[in-house]
Design an enzyme around this catalytic site. Structure first.
Site, PDB file in Angstrom:
ATOM      1  N   ASP A   1       0.823  -1.211   0.000  1.00  0.00           N
ATOM      2  CA  ASP A   1       0.000   0.000   0.000  1.00  0.00           C
ATOM      3  C   ASP A   1       0.862   1.267   0.000  1.00  0.00           C
ATOM      4  OD1 ASP A   1      -2.540   1.194  -0.076  1.00  0.00           O
ATOM      5  OD2 ASP A   1      -3.321  -0.135   1.474  1.00  0.00           O
TER       6      ASP A   1
ATOM      7  N   ASP B   1      -9.751   3.114  -3.734  1.00  0.00           N
ATOM      8  CA  ASP B   1     -10.465   1.934  -3.237  1.00  0.00           C
ATOM      9  C   ASP B   1     -11.893   1.888  -3.781  1.00  0.00           C
ATOM     10  OD1 ASP B   1      -8.195   1.460  -1.810  1.00  0.00           O
ATOM     11  OD2 ASP B   1      -9.091   1.745   0.164  1.00  0.00           O
TER      12      ASP B   1
END
Length: 409
Positions: A174, A229
């Site tokens: 991430d 996301d």
């Protein structure tokens, strides 16, 4: 006589490769594809993984931080018992919140004792015993996105070796809580660390399309997020599909555009909308990571995620991502070539009422007089009519039709 030479320069800092060949050598590289193969073999990661988009499961969309080793083990069991693993869903991926908030006195990441008391290596052994692979999560920052565990920034070599020693097969990496340097500076450090770790690990870059990773990701990882996301609703899903489609030309075997994980089965969309979700992800050659609780899934959800015919489009060896070839308001035709001269198409109706839609051969790349058979991948039937020049179908609101067109003599 001109010598037969080939010079390749590898620019490590930019992860780019440039090859110069003499005329005689270029003649030996008989097609453009041969030259392309020559270039892409210089992928620095070169771990042999991801020849087709990865398939599996990830914990985040359904469980977020509420994970433990029991859930992971039961998910692995369910992938086997439902037959999903036989269809190619082989990765069981742990997302954020698996580690303690601090490293140990040697600087190592430590599995959270309250939720992963047996440790990650024991969990990997269990998952491997089922014929599956285990994935894990870290971050190119000081902390992960939850801020509940350390990231890997500054610890890349140490963490990569730790993951390899545990038997990890997949790393989602991430982009939170970093030092504000560019992803192109931080992500290749983990690439090099994985190269030195002694175990092939699929490297999933999750930097949210921050710095257009499709432009540089192929020499750094096996897949790269092109979007923020996803959420479990129609608008989020189709917007991620739109953002991902822009980079279609840059996807290829061992390097895939990633519009984020699947929401199918989490309850926020209708069945037809989930079918659209799965169809677009499949034809886009996106990683197919189930995001629902497969231990308690319904027959309706299984009919979507276990559709062998749609999965075959995603896993086709040609590895070409489909594009929107026509848009007329809310009506879209997506198309991409498959192996053996076939074409996959999706007729997508984003509007509010049923509408007749047409796929024209000149849009989808078929010669105008080609006759084809059309296989409906959701109805599981081959249409009786042979089509020439175009195909017409009525598509419901927030729904799609998906076909494989096969030329016939």
């Amino acid at each position: 006589m001109e010598s037969k030479w080939l010079i390749c320069l590898l620019l490590i800092s930019g992860f780019s490769t440039y090859c110069y060949a003499s005329k005689s050598m270029r003649m030996r590289l008989s097609t453009e594809q041969n030259m392309e193969d020559l270039l892409t073999r210089r992928n620095l990661l070169s771990n042999g993984l991801g020849s087709t988009p990865p398939m599996g499961w990830n914990s985040w969309n359904h469980f977020a931080c509420n994970i433990d080793e029991k859930t992971i083990k039961e998910t692995a069991d369910s992938l086997v018992s439902t037959g999903l693993f036989k269809l190619g869903y082989i990765y069981v991926n742990i997302d954020d919140c698996w580690a303690e908030s601090s490293r140990d006195d040697k600087g190592n990441l430590v599995p959270k004792k309250s939720t992963f008391p047996s440790g990650i290596k024991a969990l990997a052994d269990y998952v491997h015993s089922k014929g599956l692979k285990l994935g894990i999560y870290s971050d190119a920052g000081y902390y992960t996105c939850s801020k509940k565990q350390p990231g890997s920034l500054g610890h890349e070599e140490q963490d990569a070796k730790t993951f390899a020693s545990w038997g990890i097969d997949y790393l989602k990496y991430d982009n939170c809580n970093n030092d504000f340097s560019k992803p192109t500076q931080r992500y290749p450090v983990m690439t090099r660390a994985l190269m030195n770790a002694g175990r092939p690990i699929f490297f999933s870059l999750c930097e949210w399309g921050d710095l257009h990773p499709a432009l540089w990701g192929y020499n750094v990882g096996n897949s790269w997020r092109t979007t923020n996301d996803i959420s479990d609703n129609w608008d989020s899903m189709v917007s991620r599909a739109d953002q991902n489609e822009v980079y279609a030309d840059l996807a290829r075997p061992a390097g895939w555009n990633d519009p984020d994980m699947l929401e199918v089965g989490n309850g926020g969309m209708k069945k037809d909308e989930y079918i659209v979700h799965f169809s677009i992800w499949a034809i886009s050659k996106a990683p197919l990571l189930i995001g629902c609780d497969v231990r308690n899934t319904t027959k309706e959800v299984m009919e979507i995620i276990a559709n062998k015919e749609v999965l075959s489009v995603n896993q086709d060896k040609l590895g070409v991502q489909a594009k929107k070839v026509r848009m007329e308001g809310d009506l879209e035709v997506w198309a991409g070539p498959l192996s053996n001269y076939r074409v996959a198409i999706v007729l997508l109706n984003r509007g509010s009422w049923p509408t007749s839609m047409i796929a024209h051969w000149d849009d989808i790349g078929l010669p105008p007089n080609t006759a084809v058979t059309a296989r409906d991948l959701w109805e599981h039937k081959t249409l009786k009519t042979k089509f020439v020049g175009n195909l017409t179908a009525t598509v419901d609101s927030h729904a799609c039709k998906m076909y494989i067109l096969k030329p016939v003599s």
